[in-house]
Design an enzyme around this catalytic site. Sequence first.
Site, PDB file in Angstrom:
ATOM      1  N   LYS A  22      59.311  28.939  43.560  1.00  0.00           N
ATOM      2  CA  LYS A  22      58.735  29.347  44.572  1.00  0.00           C
ATOM      3  C   LYS A  22      57.879  28.410  45.408  1.00  0.00           C
ATOM      4  O   LYS A  22      58.300  28.383  46.706  1.00  0.00           O
ATOM      5  CB  LYS A  22      57.978  30.506  44.095  1.00  0.00           C
ATOM      6  CG  LYS A  22      57.266  31.529  44.809  1.00  0.00           C
ATOM      7  CD  LYS A  22      56.188  32.390  44.310  1.00  0.00           C
ATOM      8  CE  LYS A  22      55.124  31.923  43.615  1.00  0.00           C
ATOM      9  NZ  LYS A  22      54.067  32.124  44.921  1.00  0.00           N
ATOM     10  N   ASN A  23      57.202  27.856  44.593  1.00  0.00           N
ATOM     11  CA  ASN A  23      56.326  27.145  45.511  1.00  0.00           C
ATOM     12  C   ASN A  23      56.777  25.707  46.699  1.00  0.00           C
ATOM     13  O   ASN A  23      56.025  25.482  47.385  1.00  0.00           O
ATOM     14  CB  ASN A  23      55.543  27.036  44.863  1.00  0.00           C
ATOM     15  CG  ASN A  23      53.816  28.098  44.518  1.00  0.00           C
ATOM     16  OD1 ASN A  23      54.248  28.869  45.044  1.00  0.00           O
ATOM     17  ND2 ASN A  23      53.313  26.911  43.580  1.00  0.00           N
ATOM     18  N   CYS A 117      41.792  37.160  48.021  1.00  0.00           N
ATOM     19  CA  CYS A 117      42.498  37.545  46.609  1.00  0.00           C
ATOM     20  C   CYS A 117      42.097  37.119  45.477  1.00  0.00           C
ATOM     21  O   CYS A 117      40.655  37.461  45.464  1.00  0.00           O
ATOM     22  CB  CYS A 117      44.239  36.072  47.083  1.00  0.00           C
ATOM     23  SG  CYS A 117      43.797  34.805  45.535  1.00  0.00           S
ATOM     24  N   ARG A 122      39.285  31.567  47.754  1.00  0.00           N
ATOM     25  CA  ARG A 122      40.644  30.821  48.596  1.00  0.00           C
ATOM     26  C   ARG A 122      40.220  30.291  49.763  1.00  0.00           C
ATOM     27  O   ARG A 122      41.390  31.380  50.822  1.00  0.00           O
ATOM     28  CB  ARG A 122      41.979  31.210  48.159  1.00  0.00           C
ATOM     29  CG  ARG A 122      42.478  31.574  46.612  1.00  0.00           C
ATOM     30  CD  ARG A 122      43.348  31.650  46.223  1.00  0.00           C
ATOM     31  NE  ARG A 122      44.519  30.723  46.384  1.00  0.00           N
ATOM     32  CZ  ARG A 122      45.622  31.608  45.893  1.00  0.00           C
ATOM     33  NH1 ARG A 122      46.229  32.558  45.133  1.00  0.00           N
ATOM     34  NH2 ARG A 122      47.037  30.568  45.393  1.00  0.00           N
ATOM     35  N   ASP A 305      48.447  27.758  37.098  1.00  0.00           N
ATOM     36  CA  ASP A 305      49.180  28.650  37.512  1.00  0.00           C
ATOM     37  C   ASP A 305      49.915  28.822  35.995  1.00  0.00           C
ATOM     38  O   ASP A 305      50.843  29.309  35.580  1.00  0.00           O
ATOM     39  CB  ASP A 305      50.898  28.334  38.235  1.00  0.00           C
ATOM     40  CG  ASP A 305      50.375  28.461  39.699  1.00  0.00           C
ATOM     41  OD1 ASP A 305      48.641  28.852  39.510  1.00  0.00           O
ATOM     42  OD2 ASP A 305      51.216  28.250  40.846  1.00  0.00           O
ATOM     43  N   ARG A 397      57.503  38.862  42.555  1.00  0.00           N
ATOM     44  CA  ARG A 397      56.423  37.875  43.731  1.00  0.00           C
ATOM     45  C   ARG A 397      57.246  36.578  43.444  1.00  0.00           C
ATOM     46  O   ARG A 397      57.168  36.074  44.780  1.00  0.00           O
ATOM     47  CB  ARG A 397      54.879  37.862  43.955  1.00  0.00           C
ATOM     48  CG  ARG A 397      54.415  39.500  44.800  1.00  0.00           C
ATOM     49  CD  ARG A 397      52.771  38.832  45.112  1.00  0.00           C
ATOM     50  NE  ARG A 397      52.814  37.463  45.635  1.00  0.00           N
ATOM     51  CZ  ARG A 397      51.757  36.522  45.210  1.00  0.00           C
ATOM     52  NH1 ARG A 397      50.314  37.288  44.947  1.00  0.00           N
ATOM     53  NH2 ARG A 397      51.927  35.548  45.831  1.00  0.00           N
TER      54      ARG A 397
HETATM   55  C1  UD1 Z   1      48.537  26.460  45.728  1.00  0.00           C
HETATM   56  C2  UD1 Z   1      49.798  27.184  44.969  1.00  0.00           C
HETATM   57  C3  UD1 Z   1      49.595  28.198  44.069  1.00  0.00           C
HETATM   58  C4  UD1 Z   1      48.652  27.682  42.703  1.00  0.00           C
HETATM   59  C5  UD1 Z   1      46.984  26.255  43.680  1.00  0.00           C
HETATM   60  C6  UD1 Z   1      46.892  25.779  42.553  1.00  0.00           C
HETATM   61  C7  UD1 Z   1      51.643  28.036  45.915  1.00  0.00           C
HETATM   62  C8  UD1 Z   1      51.570  29.189  47.537  1.00  0.00           C
HETATM   63  N1  UD1 Z   1      50.190  27.666  45.754  1.00  0.00           N
HETATM   64  O1  UD1 Z   1      47.679  26.826  46.302  1.00  0.00           O
HETATM   65  O2  UD1 Z   1      50.733  28.665  43.260  1.00  0.00           O
HETATM   66  O3  UD1 Z   1      47.753  28.217  41.921  1.00  0.00           O
HETATM   67  O4  UD1 Z   1      48.631  26.002  44.602  1.00  0.00           O
HETATM   68  O5  UD1 Z   1      47.808  24.730  42.129  1.00  0.00           O
HETATM   69  O6  UD1 Z   1      51.870  26.218  46.901  1.00  0.00           O
HETATM   70  N2  UD1 Z   1      40.247  25.166  48.991  1.00  0.00           N
HETATM   71  C9  UD1 Z   1      39.151  25.593  49.836  1.00  0.00           C
HETATM   72  N3  UD1 Z   1      39.293  25.007  50.989  1.00  0.00           N
HETATM   73  C10 UD1 Z   1      41.251  25.036  51.407  1.00  0.00           C
HETATM   74  C11 UD1 Z   1      41.958  25.281  50.489  1.00  0.00           C
HETATM   75  C12 UD1 Z   1      41.793  25.260  48.571  1.00  0.00           C
HETATM   76  O7  UD1 Z   1      38.143  25.244  48.829  1.00  0.00           O
HETATM   77  O8  UD1 Z   1      41.238  24.792  52.477  1.00  0.00           O
HETATM   78  C13 UD1 Z   1      40.472  25.378  47.743  1.00  0.00           C
HETATM   79  C14 UD1 Z   1      40.537  26.658  46.559  1.00  0.00           C
HETATM   80  O9  UD1 Z   1      38.859  27.548  46.796  1.00  0.00           O
HETATM   81  C15 UD1 Z   1      40.669  26.133  45.384  1.00  0.00           C
HETATM   82  C16 UD1 Z   1      41.583  24.624  45.367  1.00  0.00           C
HETATM   83  O10 UD1 Z   1      40.570  24.400  46.447  1.00  0.00           O
HETATM   84  O11 UD1 Z   1      40.061  26.445  44.412  1.00  0.00           O
HETATM   85  C17 UD1 Z   1      43.018  24.169  45.306  1.00  0.00           C
HETATM   86  O12 UD1 Z   1      43.415  25.351  45.787  1.00  0.00           O
HETATM   87  P1  UD1 Z   1      44.403  24.945  46.895  1.00  0.00           P
HETATM   88  O13 UD1 Z   1      45.462  23.628  45.733  1.00  0.00           O
HETATM   89  O14 UD1 Z   1      44.469  24.451  47.971  1.00  0.00           O
HETATM   90  O15 UD1 Z   1      45.666  26.365  46.496  1.00  0.00           O
HETATM   91  P2  UD1 Z   1      46.979  27.042  46.896  1.00  0.00           P
HETATM   92  O16 UD1 Z   1      47.537  25.560  47.824  1.00  0.00           O
HETATM   93  O17 UD1 Z   1      46.307  28.264  47.882  1.00  0.00           O
END
Ligand code: UD1
Length: 417
Positions: A22-23, A117, A122, A305, A397
């Site tokens: 999915k990711n 969420c 996030r 995850d 999902r």
């Molecule tokens: C992706 C995955 C999700 C997985 C996560 C961590 C997808 C679609 N989803 O989510 O399944 O659980 O990686 O492996 O690929 N953060 C910030 N600011 C930002 C971006 C992130 O503060 O602009 C923080 C987030 O709140 C979190 C951490 O960084 O604490 C990691 O998040 P991130 O790697 O961005 O997760 P996703 O990409 O949303």
Amino acid sequence: MDKLLIQGGRPLQGEVTISGAKNAALPILCAALLTADAVELDNVPALRDIGTTLSLLERMGVRTQRPGDEQVTLQADHIHSQEAPYELVKTMRASILVLGPLLARFGRARVSLPGGCAIGQRPVDQHIKGLAAMGASIHIEHGFVVAEAPRLRGANILTDMVTVTGTENLLMAATLAEGRTVLENAACEPEVVDLANMLIAMGARIEGHGTDRIVIDGVGQLHGARHHIVPDRIEAGTFLCAVAATGGDITLRRAAPDTLGAVLDKLRDTGLDITTGPDWIRARMHRRPQATGFRTSEYPGFPTDMQAQLMALNTLAEGTAVITENIFENRFMHVQELCRMGADIEIDGHTAVVKGGEQLLGATVMATDLRASASLVIAGLAAQGQTTVERIYHLDRGYERMERKLQALGADIQRIQ
Ligand code: UD1
């Protein structure tokens, strides 16, 4: 709303085919926005999040076709809108992945902010910071990220933390920017690598994917490509936790063991007997699991995850496991539900202490997010008596036909409406 009814206590036996990740599929679908040519994808999982992404892209004018169960063809040759509306973004945070491609190819994008969420705040500040460094004028207006840039410029970008979708958004944007972009502290996840390989097949110039420093030399335009999505390592890990909890002997086909290093290590520590080939994993369990603590971290560390699923297994283990969640601040919502099934878990901040017990007892439980749902299914498969897992739309999902795959392994599990 659909529910799952599970009669626990049956060992899992047999073979199951792992779907595409999915990711990886989500950013790769969005990458189709970077070219006017057709993009042909294979091994695309049949999931609700994929349907949501296709609806979002169609709304912008992308033409989509599904020539086979696992195939999707996309063509973004007549884009009439560069907007991602709230009603789609709110159901799937990954919609933010259209921001980089839209801005890079069309010079403008208007994408609803995802908002909070269940598993934590996030934010997307790192996506915004990176695009601004590439010369975009970008601001928040009425709940939307509004970005403009006649042509993005290459830049050196160091994100404050490792972010998976942040890395993917900036990587896609940089492929069409003028000059060189260097992404420091980049995510190394296999899904980022799969996206980079797809972009390279489209004509992008990328080096260093799979490391924390990715170098992208922008090109004038990208072209169509064919791509096979990598197997879903989280789906594979979930089935492995399930057999470790119920006992039995299963083989995963079309899996990618080389992307599961930390998960296989931890599962071996629980006593699961694992053998692997290039694209298969066999797992046998004929004893009570051993408690195994872990800390979640970025790839190649133990994935957040998989935290809920390995916690479910630990509730049945011999001994006590200390589990620390380092990625998301609120990702222990399965704990209360597992405790309703008889688990002994105490939470202190980011750490959960799980005292393994001899058995769980079936109960009615409610899923609150995708991986939490999977952990409740695992608990239900191993528990004594009947478990009802409610609100399984979260599960749909991210898992393709989970109950059918489990039925094929001998589980007594049914979907009821
Ligand atoms: C992706 C995955 C999700 C997985 C996560 C961590 C997808 C679609 N989803 O989510 O399944 O659980 O990686 O492996 O690929 N953060 C910030 N600011 C930002 C971006 C992130 O503060 O602009 C923080 C987030 O709140 C979190 C951490 O960084 O604490 C990691 O998040 P991130 O790697 O961005 O997760 P996703 O990409 O949303």
